[in-house]
Design an enzyme around this catalytic site. Structure first.
Site, short mmCIF file in Angstrom:
data_model
loop_
_atom_site.label_atom_id
_atom_site.label_comp_id
_atom_site.label_asym_id
_atom_site.label_seq_id
_atom_site.Cartn_x
_atom_site.Cartn_y
_atom_site.Cartn_z
N ARG A 136 3.54 2.88 2.94
CA ARG A 136 2.33 2.32 3.55
C ARG A 136 2.42 0.80 3.52
O ARG A 136 2.54 0.19 2.44
CB ARG A 136 1.09 2.78 2.76
CG ARG A 136 -0.16 2.15 3.29
CD ARG A 136 -1.42 2.54 2.52
NE ARG A 136 -2.51 1.79 3.08
CZ ARG A 136 -3.42 1.11 2.40
NH1 ARG A 136 -3.40 1.11 1.08
NH2 ARG A 136 -4.34 0.43 3.03
N HIS A 161 -5.44 -5.27 6.93
CA HIS A 161 -5.54 -5.36 5.47
C HIS A 161 -5.97 -6.79 5.13
O HIS A 161 -5.22 -7.55 4.53
CB HIS A 161 -4.21 -4.99 4.82
CG HIS A 161 -4.31 -4.58 3.38
ND1 HIS A 161 -3.93 -3.33 2.93
CD2 HIS A 161 -4.75 -5.24 2.29
CE1 HIS A 161 -4.13 -3.26 1.62
NE2 HIS A 161 -4.62 -4.41 1.21
N GLU A 203 -10.22 -0.85 3.06
CA GLU A 203 -11.29 -1.26 2.16
C GLU A 203 -12.35 -2.15 2.80
O GLU A 203 -12.49 -3.33 2.44
CB GLU A 203 -10.69 -1.97 0.94
CG GLU A 203 -9.72 -1.11 0.17
CD GLU A 203 -9.34 -1.71 -1.18
OE1 GLU A 203 -9.55 -2.92 -1.37
OE2 GLU A 203 -8.84 -0.98 -2.03
N ASN A 209 -8.88 4.85 -1.81
CA ASN A 209 -8.28 4.02 -2.85
C ASN A 209 -9.13 4.10 -4.11
O ASN A 209 -10.32 3.80 -4.08
CB ASN A 209 -8.24 2.54 -2.43
CG ASN A 209 -7.29 2.29 -1.27
OD1 ASN A 209 -6.59 3.18 -0.82
ND2 ASN A 209 -7.30 1.07 -0.78
N TYR A 214 -9.19 3.15 -8.40
CA TYR A 214 -8.58 2.49 -9.55
C TYR A 214 -9.30 2.76 -10.87
O TYR A 214 -8.69 2.96 -11.89
CB TYR A 214 -8.52 0.97 -9.34
CG TYR A 214 -7.50 0.53 -8.29
CD1 TYR A 214 -6.20 0.20 -8.66
CD2 TYR A 214 -7.84 0.47 -6.95
CE1 TYR A 214 -5.26 -0.20 -7.72
CE2 TYR A 214 -6.90 0.07 -6.00
CZ TYR A 214 -5.62 -0.26 -6.39
OH TYR A 214 -4.68 -0.63 -5.46
N GLU A 220 -4.18 4.37 -2.20
CA GLU A 220 -3.87 3.38 -3.24
C GLU A 220 -4.34 3.89 -4.59
O GLU A 220 -5.40 4.52 -4.69
CB GLU A 220 -4.59 2.04 -3.01
CG GLU A 220 -3.87 1.08 -2.13
CD GLU A 220 -4.63 -0.22 -1.95
OE1 GLU A 220 -5.21 -0.72 -2.94
OE2 GLU A 220 -4.64 -0.73 -0.82
C1 PNW Z 1 -7.03 -3.30 -3.43
N1 PNW Z 1 -11.99 -4.52 -7.33
O1 PNW Z 1 -7.96 -4.31 -3.65
C2 PNW Z 1 -6.29 -3.80 -2.22
O2 PNW Z 1 -6.24 -2.91 -1.14
C3 PNW Z 1 -4.95 -4.35 -2.54
O3 PNW Z 1 -4.60 -5.27 -1.54
C4 PNW Z 1 -4.95 -4.96 -3.94
O4 PNW Z 1 -3.79 -5.66 -4.23
C5 PNW Z 1 -5.18 -3.81 -4.90
O5 PNW Z 1 -6.36 -3.11 -4.61
C6 PNW Z 1 -5.22 -4.23 -6.35
O6 PNW Z 1 -6.28 -5.10 -6.57
C7 PNW Z 1 -8.90 -4.30 -4.61
O7 PNW Z 1 -12.29 -5.64 -7.81
C8 PNW Z 1 -9.26 -5.51 -5.15
O8 PNW Z 1 -12.62 -3.48 -7.68
C9 PNW Z 1 -10.27 -5.58 -6.06
C10 PNW Z 1 -10.94 -4.42 -6.42
C11 PNW Z 1 -10.57 -3.19 -5.89
C12 PNW Z 1 -9.54 -3.14 -4.98
#
Ligand code: PNW
Length: 611
Positions: free
Chosen positions: A171, A216, A261, A402, A404, A469
């Site tokens: 991707r 992006h 996002e 995505n 995290y 992601e």
């Molecule tokens: C994503 N948060 O961004 C993006 O799609 C990527 O480009 C980035 O490098 C990756 O996650 C890691 O950060 C985020 O603050 C940035 O919750 C910040 C957040 C979540 C996703």
């Protein structure tokens, strides 16, 4: 019972009985705790005989919630909390053996500005990130993406490391201003487009499917100069850009993402202003930006659907990111309500219009009420016309997601502050036992992954999901032995497996973030998410595998976590060698046996001592 609590007055309620101070007769109502305490008194403790009765206190959440004032808020989040409320810590962490379905896609992701470099090469136009990163003090250490990982000049090297990872999909995103320098099709930069042709061709030759993101975060600066995502002419500009890319690359690409996002584009770029273009109008602008992002996404999806799908046969969707929210205190209704608001203001902001139609009721109601209460004549959240609702609803082929991290949520009253956070009315914290990462916002919370995947299934009609992601960062000294990353992927992917096998969530693919350490937006190069370390002090900007590379490839070749007794060949990667070695031993043995047979009178041979 609730009483007068010194200088806190009647605002703090300590009672086992609720007292209604608004009614003259001060009626008392027993709370759940009154019954529990009565039982403890009756049993003179916790009698084993009567413990069945007492068990009522440990009832699953469904019942506990029923005892609280019923919440008016409709949300499938409750279904998820109820389902998992009785899950023990042990159960939560338990490793689950099994594999993903055949044909599951295993990928890795990156994005243009974060890795390409070549910021002004071969006629590329400027993007908002070029401008933002060139502004003093915007980025940690004043880093910028001028060279980044130099991927613009390293197609071969990048494909080589993708092969090493054994992914089936890659991707990456297209830099809009590299191919259309002023953002419009008035001028096409063939040299820039050629980079993507070379990349896609090399991927296909390596049997890796390209999964292409059109946007992006790196808007052409020329479009920002006329208002960017705030100006609704962006909708047709984005549609034309998408049309152009499908026309030129669509015969080679089967997997598309329109926008990555939208939440972060709206909030980080225009609400908090810590990402490009760095605008700070948190009460109104994010909603306008979000509105145009949704319309632009829908137009790109429709053009693909109407003009290209039949001959190109690909799939296309939007990628939505979100944290999962748990109530900070699972015994407090207001924390559940805050978590529900947090969820609807995050994933729900963009997913509801695309999957269910229109903004969700919570956002519509809260933002309208708070806007009117502040004296505005209308809601700060724009409205879709009925035609627009219809045009946006259903513009997906899969749910690009995505994830995290997870947060613990509680209510916060921002009074009449006209701000997205005030509208959401929720604050968040974390459990201090959760492992941390190189990024302040990212805590290791695999359990929330399974929960939010369940939420997507329940709330959005069980769509097919591709995780686009998921990953973890580190900062500070470089250590290629990144066991924390291997641990993260094993735990998160295992939770995704549970969601698939145990909960019936329709997961079709998984994509890790990120291929190599890269430009982490406002954090520059200080936070590193890569499977490969990028050595910037080497003139070749070489990529060096971290330990997690082999661990992720093992999960890929195993298609998950097959049971050791299953005999899955991935569990014995040296299987061939072992067979080969056995063959040699057998042959050698046979030769020796025949040797001894022919020399049967020879004593040394019989005693076998020579051997
Ligand atoms: C994503 N948060 O961004 C993006 O799609 C990527 O480009 C980035 O490098 C990756 O996650 C890691 O950060 C985020 O603050 C940035 O919750 C910040 C957040 C979540 C996703």
């Amino acid at each position: 019972m609730d009483g007068f609590e010194a200088n806190q007055g009647y605002s703090q309620r300590f009672g086992l009985h609720y007292v209604n101070f608004e009614v003259g007769s001060r009626p008392r109502t027993p709370k759940q705790s009154a019954y529990l305490y009565a039982e403890i008194i009756e049993q003179n403790g916790f009698s084993s005989q009567k413990s069945k009765k007492f068990k009522a206190a440990e009832r699953p959440l469904t019942r506990r919630l029923a005892a609280l004032p019923p919440s008016e808020v409709p949300s499938q989040a409750k279904v998820v909390w109820e389902k998992f409320s009785s899950q023990s810590n042990f159960d939560r962490k338990m490793y689950h053996y099994g594999t993903f379905p055949e044909g599951f896609s295993w990928g890795i992701s990156s994005s243009a500005y974060q890795i390409e470099g070549g910021w002004n090469a071969d006629g590329k136009g400027l993007s908002i990130w070029d401008k933002f990163a060139h502004t003093h003090l915007r980025i940690s250490n004043d880093d910028n993406g001028d060279i980044a990982c130099d991927s613009y000049n390293k197609v071969e090297e990048d494909v080589a490391i993708l092969k090493q990872l054994k992914v089936t999909h890659y991707r990456f995103s297209i830099s809009w201003s590299r191919v259309l320098p002023d953002g419009t099709t008035n001028y096409i930069n063939e040299a820039g487009l050629n980079y993507y042709h070379r990349l896609v061709d090399a991927l296909i030759a390596a049997n890796i499917q390209p999964h292409v993101t059109l946007y992006h975060w790196d808007l052409p600066q020329a479009l920002q100069d006329i208002g960017g995502w705030e100006n609704d002419t962006i909708v047709t500009k984005f549609r034309d850009y998408a049309d152009f890319i499908f026309d030129r690359l669509g015969h080679k690409v089967k997997f598309w993402i329109t926008i990555n996002e939208p939440y972060n584009v709206a909030m980080i770029g225009h609400g908090y202003g810590v990402g490009a273009p760095g605008d700070f109008r948190p009460g109104t602008l994010p909603y306008v930006i979000g509105h145009n992002l949704l319309k632009a996404h829908a137009e790109a999806w429709h053009i693909y659907n109407d003009k290209y799908r039949a001959k190109q046969n690909g799939i296309i969707s939007i990628t939505i990111n979100s944290d999962w929210s748990e109530p900070r205190n699972p015994y407090k209704q207001e924390d559940y309500d805050a978590a529900i608001r947090a969820i609807q203001f995050y994933i729900g902001w963009f997913a509801h219009p695309v999957y269910n139609g229109d903004y969700n009721d919570i956002m519509k109601t809260v933002i309208r009420e708070r806007s009117l209460a502040a004296g505005l004549s209308e809601s700060r959240l724009p409205e879709f016309t009925p035609e627009e609702v219809k045009r946006i609803k259903g513009t997906y082929d899969y749910f690009g997601f995505n994830y995290y991290t997870t947060v613990l949520t509680f209510p916060v009253d921002y009074k009449n502050l006209q701000h997205y956070d005030g509208d959401k009315g929720a604050g968040s914290t974390v459990d201090l036992t959760w492992l941390d990462s190189g990024s302040g916002w990212l805590k290791v919370t695999p359990f929330g992954f399974r929960r939010i995947l369940n939420f997507i299934k329940e709330e959005y009609g069980n769509p097919p999901i591709i995780i686009t992601e998921n990953g973890i960062s580190e900062r500070g000294t470089v250590d290629l032995n990144d066991t924390h990353r291997s641990h993260y992927y094993e735990k998160y992917i295992n939770q995704a497996l549970k969601a698939y096998l145990l909960d019936g969530v329709d997961i079709r693919g998984y994509t890790a973030w990120s291929l190599m350490d890269n430009f982490e937006w406002a954090k520059g190069f200080s936070e590193r998410f890569g499977f490969f370390y990028v050595n910037h002090s080497d003139p070749n900007i070489s990529r060096v595998a971290k330990k997690s590379v082999s661990d992720y490839s093992k999960i890929i070749t195993c298609n998950g976590f097959p049971h050791p007794a299953s005999g899955h060949e991935c569990l014995n990667p040296t299987g061939l060698n072992v067979t080969f070695a056995l063959l040699i031993v057998a042959t050698f043995g046979a030769v020796c046996a025949s040797f001894c047979f022919f020399k049967s009178k020879n004593q040394i041979c019989k005693s076998g001592k020579t051997f």
